[in-house]
Design a protein around this motif. Structure first.
Motif, PDB file in Angstrom:
ATOM      1  N   MET A 300       0.659  -1.084  -0.024  1.00 46.49           N
ATOM      2  CA  MET A 300      -0.016   0.093   0.013  1.00 46.49           C
ATOM      3  C   MET A 300       0.976   1.275  -0.046  1.00 46.49           C
ATOM      4  O   MET A 300      -0.004   2.317   0.074  1.00 46.49           O
ATOM      5  CB  MET A 300      -1.043  -0.063   1.338  1.00 46.49           C
ATOM      6  N   TYR A 301       2.053   1.145   0.127  1.00 40.55           N
ATOM      7  CA  TYR A 301       3.105   2.419  -0.176  1.00 40.55           C
ATOM      8  C   TYR A 301       4.472   1.823  -0.629  1.00 40.55           C
ATOM      9  O   TYR A 301       4.736   0.677  -0.692  1.00 40.55           O
ATOM     10  CB  TYR A 301       3.456   3.074   1.375  1.00 40.55           C
ATOM     11  N   CYS A 302       5.160   2.768  -1.346  1.00 41.13           N
ATOM     12  CA  CYS A 302       6.340   2.680  -1.896  1.00 41.13           C
ATOM     13  C   CYS A 302       7.220   3.786  -1.873  1.00 41.13           C
ATOM     14  O   CYS A 302       6.433   5.163  -1.627  1.00 41.13           O
ATOM     15  CB  CYS A 302       6.189   2.299  -3.380  1.00 41.13           C
ATOM     16  N   SER A 303       8.458   3.682  -1.489  1.00 38.20           N
ATOM     17  CA  SER A 303       9.529   4.607  -1.231  1.00 38.20           C
ATOM     18  C   SER A 303      10.283   5.124  -2.555  1.00 38.20           C
ATOM     19  O   SER A 303      10.736   4.090  -3.018  1.00 38.20           O
ATOM     20  CB  SER A 303      10.259   4.639   0.048  1.00 38.20           C
ATOM     21  N   LEU A 304      10.006   6.259  -3.183  1.00 40.09           N
ATOM     22  CA  LEU A 304      10.838   6.461  -4.359  1.00 40.09           C
ATOM     23  C   LEU A 304      11.624   7.673  -3.947  1.00 40.09           C
ATOM     24  O   LEU A 304      11.854   8.159  -3.129  1.00 40.09           O
ATOM     25  CB  LEU A 304       9.747   6.885  -5.367  1.00 40.09           C
ATOM     26  N   ASN A 305      12.490   8.137  -5.230  1.00 38.72           N
ATOM     27  CA  ASN A 305      13.533   9.040  -5.004  1.00 38.72           C
ATOM     28  C   ASN A 305      12.783  10.388  -5.015  1.00 38.72           C
ATOM     29  O   ASN A 305      11.915  11.002  -5.415  1.00 38.72           O
ATOM     30  CB  ASN A 305      14.228   9.171  -6.172  1.00 38.72           C
ATOM     31  N   GLY A 306      12.689  10.887  -3.378  1.00 40.27           N
ATOM     32  CA  GLY A 306      12.240  12.246  -3.108  1.00 40.27           C
ATOM     33  C   GLY A 306      10.933  12.253  -2.735  1.00 40.27           C
ATOM     34  O   GLY A 306      10.173  13.351  -2.481  1.00 40.27           O
ATOM     35  N   ARG A 307      10.023  11.161  -2.632  1.00 41.64           N
ATOM     36  CA  ARG A 307       8.804  10.919  -2.291  1.00 41.64           C
ATOM     37  C   ARG A 307       8.474   9.573  -1.728  1.00 41.64           C
ATOM     38  O   ARG A 307       9.000   8.762  -2.028  1.00 41.64           O
ATOM     39  CB  ARG A 307       7.875  11.494  -3.281  1.00 41.64           C
ATOM     40  N   ILE A 308       7.189   9.553  -1.235  1.00 43.49           N
ATOM     41  CA  ILE A 308       6.672   8.400  -0.616  1.00 43.49           C
ATOM     42  C   ILE A 308       5.247   8.379  -1.496  1.00 43.49           C
ATOM     43  O   ILE A 308       4.345   9.278  -1.211  1.00 43.49           O
ATOM     44  CB  ILE A 308       6.589   7.984   0.621  1.00 43.49           C
ATOM     45  N   GLU A 309       4.843   7.128  -2.335  1.00 42.76           N
ATOM     46  CA  GLU A 309       3.710   7.054  -2.668  1.00 42.76           C
ATOM     47  C   GLU A 309       2.862   5.982  -1.851  1.00 42.76           C
ATOM     48  O   GLU A 309       3.229   5.132  -1.575  1.00 42.76           O
ATOM     49  CB  GLU A 309       3.723   6.707  -4.267  1.00 42.76           C
ATOM     50  N   ILE A 310       1.438   6.457  -1.651  1.00 41.67           N
ATOM     51  CA  ILE A 310       0.796   5.700  -0.581  1.00 41.67           C
ATOM     52  C   ILE A 310      -0.685   5.699  -1.113  1.00 41.67           C
ATOM     53  O   ILE A 310      -1.224   6.462  -1.735  1.00 41.67           O
ATOM     54  CB  ILE A 310       0.856   6.104   0.829  1.00 41.67           C
ATOM     55  N   ALA A 311      -1.661   4.615  -0.597  1.00 41.78           N
ATOM     56  CA  ALA A 311      -2.793   4.598  -0.974  1.00 41.78           C
ATOM     57  C   ALA A 311      -3.593   5.943  -0.553  1.00 41.78           C
ATOM     58  O   ALA A 311      -3.420   6.271   0.823  1.00 41.78           O
ATOM     59  CB  ALA A 311      -3.489   3.248  -0.497  1.00 41.78           C
ATOM     60  N   ALA A 312      -4.426   6.496  -1.094  1.00 37.82           N
ATOM     61  CA  ALA A 312      -4.991   7.726  -0.783  1.00 37.82           C
ATOM     62  C   ALA A 312      -5.862   7.814   0.484  1.00 37.82           C
ATOM     63  O   ALA A 312      -5.698   8.596   1.369  1.00 37.82           O
ATOM     64  CB  ALA A 312      -6.010   8.225  -2.001  1.00 37.82           C
ATOM     65  N   TRP A 313      -6.634   6.513   0.533  1.00 38.58           N
ATOM     66  CA  TRP A 313      -7.576   6.404   1.643  1.00 38.58           C
ATOM     67  C   TRP A 313      -6.739   6.087   3.141  1.00 38.58           C
ATOM     68  O   TRP A 313      -6.960   6.593   3.985  1.00 38.58           O
ATOM     69  CB  TRP A 313      -8.541   5.117   1.634  1.00 38.58           C
ATOM     70  N   ILE A 314      -5.614   5.649   2.822  1.00 36.29           N
ATOM     71  CA  ILE A 314      -4.769   5.317   4.220  1.00 36.29           C
ATOM     72  C   ILE A 314      -3.879   6.468   4.598  1.00 36.29           C
ATOM     73  O   ILE A 314      -4.016   7.018   5.768  1.00 36.29           O
ATOM     74  CB  ILE A 314      -3.576   4.331   3.671  1.00 36.29           C
ATOM     75  N   LEU A 315      -3.667   7.555   3.732  1.00 37.85           N
ATOM     76  CA  LEU A 315      -2.846   8.732   4.092  1.00 37.85           C
ATOM     77  C   LEU A 315      -3.819   9.656   4.627  1.00 37.85           C
ATOM     78  O   LEU A 315      -3.417  10.329   5.470  1.00 37.85           O
ATOM     79  CB  LEU A 315      -2.491   9.413   2.564  1.00 37.85           C
ATOM     80  N   GLU A 316      -5.076   9.530   4.149  1.00 35.96           N
ATOM     81  CA  GLU A 316      -6.261  10.486   4.748  1.00 35.96           C
ATOM     82  C   GLU A 316      -6.263   9.900   6.064  1.00 35.96           C
ATOM     83  O   GLU A 316      -6.604  10.839   7.055  1.00 35.96           O
ATOM     84  CB  GLU A 316      -7.550  10.429   4.022  1.00 35.96           C
ATOM     85  N   GLU A 317      -6.262   8.631   6.383  1.00 39.89           N
ATOM     86  CA  GLU A 317      -6.320   8.168   7.710  1.00 39.89           C
ATOM     87  C   GLU A 317      -5.362   8.413   8.618  1.00 39.89           C
ATOM     88  O   GLU A 317      -5.435   8.905   9.980  1.00 39.89           O
ATOM     89  CB  GLU A 317      -6.714   6.542   7.831  1.00 39.89           C
ATOM     90  N   ILE A 318      -4.104   8.413   8.363  1.00 40.33           N
ATOM     91  CA  ILE A 318      -2.831   8.350   8.989  1.00 40.33           C
ATOM     92  C   ILE A 318      -2.175   9.784   8.808  1.00 40.33           C
ATOM     93  O   ILE A 318      -1.362  10.355   9.393  1.00 40.33           O
ATOM     94  CB  ILE A 318      -1.907   7.681   8.545  1.00 40.33           C
ATOM     95  N   CYS A 319      -3.132  10.952   8.428  1.00 41.75           N
ATOM     96  CA  CYS A 319      -2.569  12.215   8.030  1.00 41.75           C
ATOM     97  C   CYS A 319      -2.176  12.952   9.434  1.00 41.75           C
ATOM     98  O   CYS A 319      -0.923  13.436   9.416  1.00 41.75           O
ATOM     99  CB  CYS A 319      -3.609  13.093   7.370  1.00 41.75           C
ATOM    100  N   ALA A 320      -2.893  12.969  10.459  1.00 37.45           N
ATOM    101  CA  ALA A 320      -2.609  13.515  11.607  1.00 37.45           C
ATOM    102  C   ALA A 320      -1.185  12.702  12.329  1.00 37.45           C
ATOM    103  O   ALA A 320      -0.201  13.573  12.840  1.00 37.45           O
ATOM    104  CB  ALA A 320      -3.653  13.289  12.697  1.00 37.45           C
TER     105      ALA A 320
END
Length: 348
Positions: A300-320
């Protein structure tokens, strides 16, 4: 086939095999050169491609034949349309591409080619022997009133077993051209006259104006209806909005279905949505530790050069939880391509 129309304005009583594949978004568009010996006032080719020997498979630059095959697999291509510029100025390369596509995807992979030339039989034989299935001739407008050469090319192509037709923009009547199509039992594709950044000035100089919405020229569809769609021939009128509303959308959807990751959400338009975390390397490492500590599934996530891409719904849940990482958090929607165009970005 009876007359049919669709929601984007296509009108037809016949669709060639190449057009049928295009409507599914299953056709690879192979641009083999921007060189051309003509200077049609309506040519929409971009300045980046015009006059240059560059090759693109859909939107992807091509450096070797393997790049074309890779793009074909990415969209699940059922066929390929070879275009330019003038493709036959690179005849040997075109023949190599046809053979490679047939070898990679099988004889059932349908290949059609556009040309502004009227090749003689020996050249048509080379194309047919290589595996070309369909050819579409685009004669210069000065030959629309005297299409003897076109008629000969259509007849010879059909004798060699090729599906043969004519493809032109709808901007002036062409009764002699229609008669040539009728006599050879060929087909006619009419494209709505279309404004682009590269032809805007010339179209205006010729007296055409764009519609209030979109890039179509005022009067092109009416001319097609009045001068072509009443004829007893096999004909297909393709509006300018078809390319984005159907062709591009369906191709993007096919690509997204084959190349998206579990963390990507595929939209009905063929774009993908996911979350993105951006920041300095130390801040990204801190964010990654938080994600791992929250036991977010690895797919549900991957670390790339200069950023992390992650499932949108998960990012919204863990934003805080990530607010202390000093990273920038966003939800983006983009084309399903490497570094694909971002069409929307929502900061969190």
């Amino acid at each position: 086939m009876p007359w049919q129309s669709d929601s984007v304005g296509s009108i037809f009583n016949y669709l060639s095999p190449g057009c049928q594949i295009c409507r599914q978004g299953a056709g690879l568009v192979l641009f083999v050169t921007g060189r051309c010996e003509r200077s049609c006032f309506y040519c929409p080719i971009s300045e980046e491609r015009r006059g240059r020997d560059v090759v693109y498979a859909d939107e992807q630059p091509v450096h070797e034949l393997a790049d074309i095959m890779r793009e074909g697999r990415a969209i699940g291509a059922l066929g390929t349309g070879i275009t330019g510029g003038e493709p036959l100025l690179r005849l040997d390369y075109v023949l190599d591409c046809i053979r490679a596509l047939k070898k990679e995807f099988g004889d059932e992979h349908h290949i059609h080619l556009y040309t502004g030339l009227l090749p003689r039989r020996p050249l048509l034989e080379k194309l047919a022997e290589a595996g070309l299935d369909e050819i579409r001739f685009h004669p210069p407008d000065e030959e629309w009133s005297d299409p003897a050469g076109l008629k000969r090319a259509l007849q010879q192509a059909r004798e060699l077993g090729l599906e043969a037709g004519v493809e032109i923009p709808a901007y002036m009547p062409a009764p002699a051209l229609v008669q040539a199509v009728r006599e050879t039992d060929a087909f006619l594709n009419l494209n709505e006259l279309e404004f682009s950044e590269s032809n805007l000035a010339r179209l205006r100089d010729e007296g055409f104006s764009p519609q209030d919405l979109g890039c179509a020229a005022v009067g092109s569809e009416e001319l097609a209806r009045d001068c072509f769609l009443k004829e007893e021939i096999r004909v297909h009128y393709c509006p300018s909005r078809f390319k984005d509303a159907v062709q591009l959308r369906e191709r993007l959807r096919r690509r997204a279905e084959r190349t998206s990751r579990p963390l990507d959400h595929i939209t009905s338009e063929g774009t993908i949505i996911h979350g993105i975390i951006e920041g300095e390397e130390a801040d990204l490492m801190a964010a990654l530790e938080i994600i791992e500590g929250l036991q977010v599934p690895y797919d549900m996530y991957c670390s790339l050069n200069g950023r992390i891409e992650i499932a949108a719904w998960i990012l919204e849940e863990i934003c805080a939880d990530l607010m202390g990482s000093r990273c920038t958090l966003s939800i983006i929607e983009r084309y399903p391509l490497k570094n694909g165009l971002v069409v929307e970005r929502i900061p969190l």
